[in-house]
Design an enzyme around this catalytic site. Structure first.
Site, mmCIF file in Angstrom:
data_model
loop_
_atom_site.group_PDB
_atom_site.id
_atom_site.type_symbol
_atom_site.label_atom_id
_atom_site.label_comp_id
_atom_site.label_asym_id
_atom_site.label_seq_id
_atom_site.Cartn_x
_atom_site.Cartn_y
_atom_site.Cartn_z
ATOM 1 N N CYS A 138 -3.383 2.176 34.752
ATOM 2 C CA CYS A 138 -3.331 3.138 35.851
ATOM 3 C C CYS A 138 -3.016 4.551 35.338
ATOM 4 O O CYS A 138 -3.839 5.153 34.665
ATOM 5 C CB CYS A 138 -2.337 2.651 36.898
ATOM 6 S SG CYS A 138 -2.556 3.514 38.452
ATOM 7 N N HIS A 243 -5.033 -2.509 38.235
ATOM 8 C CA HIS A 243 -3.782 -3.177 37.849
ATOM 9 C C HIS A 243 -4.079 -4.628 37.467
ATOM 10 O O HIS A 243 -4.162 -5.492 38.346
ATOM 11 C CB HIS A 243 -2.781 -3.133 39.013
ATOM 12 C CG HIS A 243 -2.201 -1.788 39.202
ATOM 13 N ND1 HIS A 243 -1.010 -1.394 38.641
ATOM 14 C CD2 HIS A 243 -2.695 -0.713 39.850
ATOM 15 C CE1 HIS A 243 -0.773 -0.129 38.948
ATOM 16 N NE2 HIS A 243 -1.784 0.307 39.685
ATOM 17 N N GLU A 245 -2.146 -6.755 36.330
ATOM 18 C CA GLU A 245 -1.007 -7.613 36.719
ATOM 19 C C GLU A 245 -1.022 -7.941 38.202
ATOM 20 O O GLU A 245 -0.218 -8.748 38.673
ATOM 21 C CB GLU A 245 0.316 -6.941 36.308
ATOM 22 C CG GLU A 245 0.819 -5.813 37.191
ATOM 23 C CD GLU A 245 0.079 -4.480 37.028
ATOM 24 O OE1 GLU A 245 -0.948 -4.445 36.318
ATOM 25 O OE2 GLU A 245 0.510 -3.487 37.637
ATOM 26 N N ASP A 276 -6.601 -11.532 -14.249
ATOM 27 C CA ASP A 276 -5.421 -10.838 -14.764
ATOM 28 C C ASP A 276 -5.610 -10.749 -16.272
ATOM 29 O O ASP A 276 -5.762 -11.774 -16.946
ATOM 30 C CB ASP A 276 -4.140 -11.636 -14.468
ATOM 31 C CG ASP A 276 -3.792 -11.617 -12.986
ATOM 32 O OD1 ASP A 276 -4.446 -10.891 -12.221
ATOM 33 O OD2 ASP A 276 -2.842 -12.330 -12.603
ATOM 34 N N ASP A 434 2.781 -6.237 -4.446
ATOM 35 C CA ASP A 434 3.317 -7.426 -5.124
ATOM 36 C C ASP A 434 4.699 -7.753 -4.568
ATOM 37 O O ASP A 434 5.719 -7.466 -5.194
ATOM 38 C CB ASP A 434 3.418 -7.146 -6.632
ATOM 39 C CG ASP A 434 2.064 -6.826 -7.233
ATOM 40 O OD1 ASP A 434 1.335 -7.751 -7.596
ATOM 41 O OD2 ASP A 434 1.739 -5.625 -7.318
HETATM 42 O O1 1PR Z 1 1.594 -1.625 -11.273
HETATM 43 O O2 1PR Z 1 -0.379 -0.177 -11.011
HETATM 44 O O3 1PR Z 1 0.256 -1.008 -13.233
HETATM 45 O O4 1PR Z 1 -0.690 -2.536 -11.546
HETATM 46 C C1 1PR Z 1 -0.442 -3.747 -12.192
HETATM 47 C C2 1PR Z 1 -1.281 -4.779 -11.534
HETATM 48 O O5 1PR Z 1 -1.087 -5.974 -12.253
HETATM 49 C C3 1PR Z 1 -0.900 -5.030 -10.104
HETATM 50 O O6 1PR Z 1 -2.065 -5.139 -9.323
HETATM 51 C C4 1PR Z 1 -0.187 -6.370 -10.122
HETATM 52 O O7 1PR Z 1 -0.553 -7.163 -9.015
HETATM 53 C C5 1PR Z 1 -0.738 -7.010 -11.383
HETATM 54 N N1 1PR Z 1 0.279 -7.825 -12.072
HETATM 55 C C6 1PR Z 1 1.379 -7.385 -12.701
HETATM 56 N N2 1PR Z 1 2.035 -8.421 -13.255
HETATM 57 C C7 1PR Z 1 1.330 -9.517 -12.983
HETATM 58 C C8 1PR Z 1 1.668 -10.882 -13.394
HETATM 59 O O8 1PR Z 1 0.989 -11.840 -13.016
HETATM 60 N N3 1PR Z 1 2.731 -11.042 -14.168
HETATM 61 N N4 1PR Z 1 -0.686 -9.969 -11.728
HETATM 62 C C9 1PR Z 1 0.226 -9.152 -12.236
HETATM 63 C C10 1PR Z 1 -0.816 -10.120 -10.441
HETATM 64 C C11 1PR Z 1 -1.620 -11.518 -8.955
HETATM 65 C C12 1PR Z 1 -2.916 -11.765 -8.401
HETATM 66 C C13 1PR Z 1 -3.345 -13.134 -8.780
HETATM 67 C C14 1PR Z 1 -3.259 -13.805 -7.449
HETATM 68 C C15 1PR Z 1 -4.086 -15.010 -7.326
HETATM 69 N N5 1PR Z 1 -1.710 -11.087 -10.271
HETATM 70 O O9 1PR Z 1 -3.831 -10.800 -8.617
HETATM 71 O O10 1PR Z 1 -4.550 -13.029 -9.356
HETATM 72 O O11 1PR Z 1 -1.885 -14.094 -7.184
HETATM 73 O O12 1PR Z 1 -3.608 -16.013 -8.122
HETATM 74 P P1 1PR Z 1 -3.819 -17.542 -7.735
HETATM 75 O O13 1PR Z 1 -5.127 -17.631 -7.025
HETATM 76 O O14 1PR Z 1 -3.876 -18.236 -9.054
HETATM 77 O O15 1PR Z 1 -2.649 -17.939 -6.907
HETATM 78 P P2 1PR Z 1 0.265 -1.287 -11.788
#
Ligand code: 1PR
Length: 601
Positions: A138, A243, A245, A276, A434
């Site tokens: 409204c 309205h 309601e 990664d 993260d």
């Molecule tokens: O902080 O700008 O230098 O970026 C660092 C990047 O590295 C960030 O994107 C952060 O997520 C990633 N990172 C940092 N440390 C780790 C680690 O694993 N120790 N990896 C890491 C993050 C998480 C996911 C992973 C999913 C899926 N990796 O990308 O691939 O959790 O995994 P799953 O399917 O096996 O469960 P900066």
């Protein structure tokens, strides 16, 4: 008077929500000849300096009842549909709402007076301009327009072109219009899907008229002597002149559709393979994979887990149907990516024969090397783009930028996020979040947005907030670096440090700063194969309007359909199940297809 429903108002109704407001702000209204006078000013913070803070829980709708009329029926209808109500008490409550209903009642001028004096007008405009879920009822529709002739002209919120004018009674129609009338739906309005030819209930003397200037907003009109605007819709912003309601089952279904929008299954669901990448202890760049971010084998040597070569795996995933490949240079933040030439080489080689989007993250920040040469984050990103990346992803540096922004409320334009998105566009900048789950017993235990968790915490806690983390920096000269870095990632917590900011606050802040997409990880779920953290993904994908990539925890094809059905995620990312060949990308896509979720074949 726009809402004659207000005629049934009792003084008790008028002051009900005010009593809660006045407890903190000594706001008092009295009703005199249809006007509400503010006797004491409310001392709200300037909305410009507002920070984004938590509200309470998820199945709660925020209600803007500024105390000028009877909104009891709206309250009852919301409760009837299974939602709790959080009353707006400050402009911040508007900015932090997940879903806001504004059942405007009373007169246009008086309502604008209250909204302006309390700072709520500005908060409302900011909320609506960000396309946050809004339903005006409204007067809550009329106030969106430029101005009204009711006791005016009086300026409105100015979001929709047009002047709200009084019905013309010279053609024999009695004014106000009090009664049932049918809508002519002019465009897909989502919340009006069931209304069709049914009648809905109107009570008003003033109305806005459709014109070329506002046609992109108008979703239905109605005829009462002339054709007036019965509803508007743009994106998530809805408003109705009638309205709901008071409009029986049809009206309740309008409210229901607003409160429970269809889950936004993306047009074509994206499946992303994530690699990664980091140097192992011998200095070779390998694809690794953590369990809750711990990427080292639990052996005597404690070596970095090695799951293959980055370029080869990326090519394989491309052939298997990955819609996008993400490389995360996981030690990039403490190392320096431009010193990490193999990573740039990986990008160059991958882009030679992988023809889906490539995202690369890790180490995007300003950096001064051992020789004192300064590199801006923009230079780092540019190098990634030149080497074949379509998007870059910022993790730790985005956390610091968001913290500063929330502290000061000022966009300096200097953060890596702002600089890179200014040059390369928002669509090229992903923010990787993260977070770690932190269980609490009550949502008010922390200043960050908390959710009621599906699975209780170890001590029976019913709530959690999601604490953002950053990579730990080592300010060590180069020749000591490899050793120190090795020690730091052997440390607990995957070498990451918790920060005083939640994933919700971060997501909203980085959206404001120019991020085009969010990569939403969850440390608790990473590598566990038990499914995505649906509480987290729902929280964030409902909070922002940019695409959210669900990440961490995928262990079976059903986890992908679940995340697309139950949250507003636009894409789902996995790593471990693809690297360990437990679930091929093709099976994920076949499953999604069978479940009726469109995928790229
Ligand atoms: O902080 O700008 O230098 O970026 C660092 C990047 O590295 C960030 O994107 C952060 O997520 C990633 N990172 C940092 N440390 C780790 C680690 O694993 N120790 N990896 C890491 C993050 C998480 C996911 C992973 C999913 C899926 N990796 O990308 O691939 O959790 O995994 P799953 O399917 O096996 O469960 P900066």
């Amino acid at each position: 008077m726009a809402a004659a429903a207000a005629a049934t108002t009792t003084q008790m109704d008028n002051t009900r929500s005010l009593s809660s407001i006045s407890s903190t702000s000594s706001l008092l209204f009295t009703r005199t000849n249809e006007f509400y006078k503010i006797q004491n000013r409310v001392k709200f913070k300037s909305p410009r300096a507002l920070s984004i803070r938590a509200t309470s829980s998820d199945s709660v709708v925020t209600l803007l009842d500024y105390g000028a009329g009877n909104v009891r029926s709206v309250r009852n209808a919301i409760r009837h549909l299974g939602f709790g109500i959080k009353d707006v008490q400050t402009p911040e409550d508007i900015l932090n709402a997940n879903r806001l209903i504004f059942p405007g009642v009373g007169a246009f001028a008086a309502a604008m007076d209250v909204l302006n004096k309390t700072g709520m007008a500005e908060a409302l405009c900011a909320y609506i301009e960000k396309d946050r879920p809004f339903l005006g009822i409204c007067l809550g529709l009329q106030l969106l327009f430029q101005s009204s002739e009711e006791n005016g002209p009086v300026n409105g919120l100015g979001l929709i072109p047009g002047v709200v004018g009084r019905f013309d009674s010279s053609n024999g129609f009695r004014v106000p219009q009090i009664g049932w009338n049918a809508l002519q739906i002019t465009k897909d309005s989502e919340i009006l899907d069931d209304v069709g030819d049914h009648h809905v209930y109107f009570v008003h003397s003033y109305r806005a008229m459709p014109s070329d200037d506002n046609k992109e907003w108008v979703s239905s009109t109605c005829n009462y002597g002339d054709n007036f605007i019965a509803s508007v819709r743009r994106g998530n912003v809805h408003a109705v002149q009638f309205h709901p309601e008071k409009s029986g089952d049809v009206g309740l279904s309008v409210l229901r559709r607003f409160l429970h929008p269809k889950t936004n299954i993306p047009k074509v669901a994206f499946v992303i393979a994530c690699l990664d990448v980091r140097a192992n202890d011998k200095g070779d760049l390998v694809v690794t994979k953590g369990d809750q971010y711990d990427v080292r084998e639990h052996t005597k040597e404690n070596e970095v887990r090695n799951l293959g070569k980055p370029v080869e795996l990326a090519r394989q995933y491309y052939k298997e149907g990955a819609d996008e490949i993400s490389f995360l240079n996981i030690t990039g933040f403490r190392d320096f990516p431009l010193g990490d030439l193999p990573m740039l080489q990986v990008l160059r080689l991958t882009s030679e024969n992988v023809f889906v989007p490539l995202t690369v993250g890790g180490g995007i920040r300003d950096f001064t090397d051992a020789n004192g040469r300064h590199y801006s984050s923009l230079e780092v990103a540019s190098e990634y783009f030149r080497s074949g990346a379509d998007k870059i992803s910022i993790g730790s540096d985005a956390v610091y930028a968001a913290e500063d922004y929330l502290k000061t409320g000022v966009k300096t334009g200097k953060s890596s996020l702002e600089q890179i998105s200014r040059v390369y566009g928002n669509q090229a900048v992903v923010v990787s979040i993260d977070p770690r789950r932190v269980y609490i017993t009550h949502p008010n235990d922390v200043e960050f947005k908390a959710v009621r968790v599906t699975d209780l915490g170890p001590n029976g806690e019913e709530y959690a907030w999601y604490q953002c983390t950053v990579g730990i920096l080592c300010f060590i000269v180069t020749f000591l670096f490899v050793h120190t870095a090795t020690q730091s990632d052997k440390a607990v917590n995957g070498g990451r440090e918790g920060r005083p900011i939640g994933a919700y606050e971060l997501a909203k802040a980085v959206e404001d700063l120019g991020a085009g997409e969010i990569l939403l990880n969850c440390i608790d779920c990473d590598g566990q194969g038990k499914g995505f953290d649906m509480d987290l993904i729902k929280l964030i994908s409902d909070a922002v309007s940019i695409p959210v990539i669900a990440s961490s925890g995928a262990g079976a094809v059903e986890h992908f359909s679940d995340v697309f059905r139950k949250t507003n995620a636009s894409a789902a990312l996995a790593a471990g199940i693809f690297h360990r060949k437990e679930v091929p990308i093709q099976s994920v896509k076949e499953h999604l297809y069978k479940e009726g979720i469109e995928v790229r074949i």
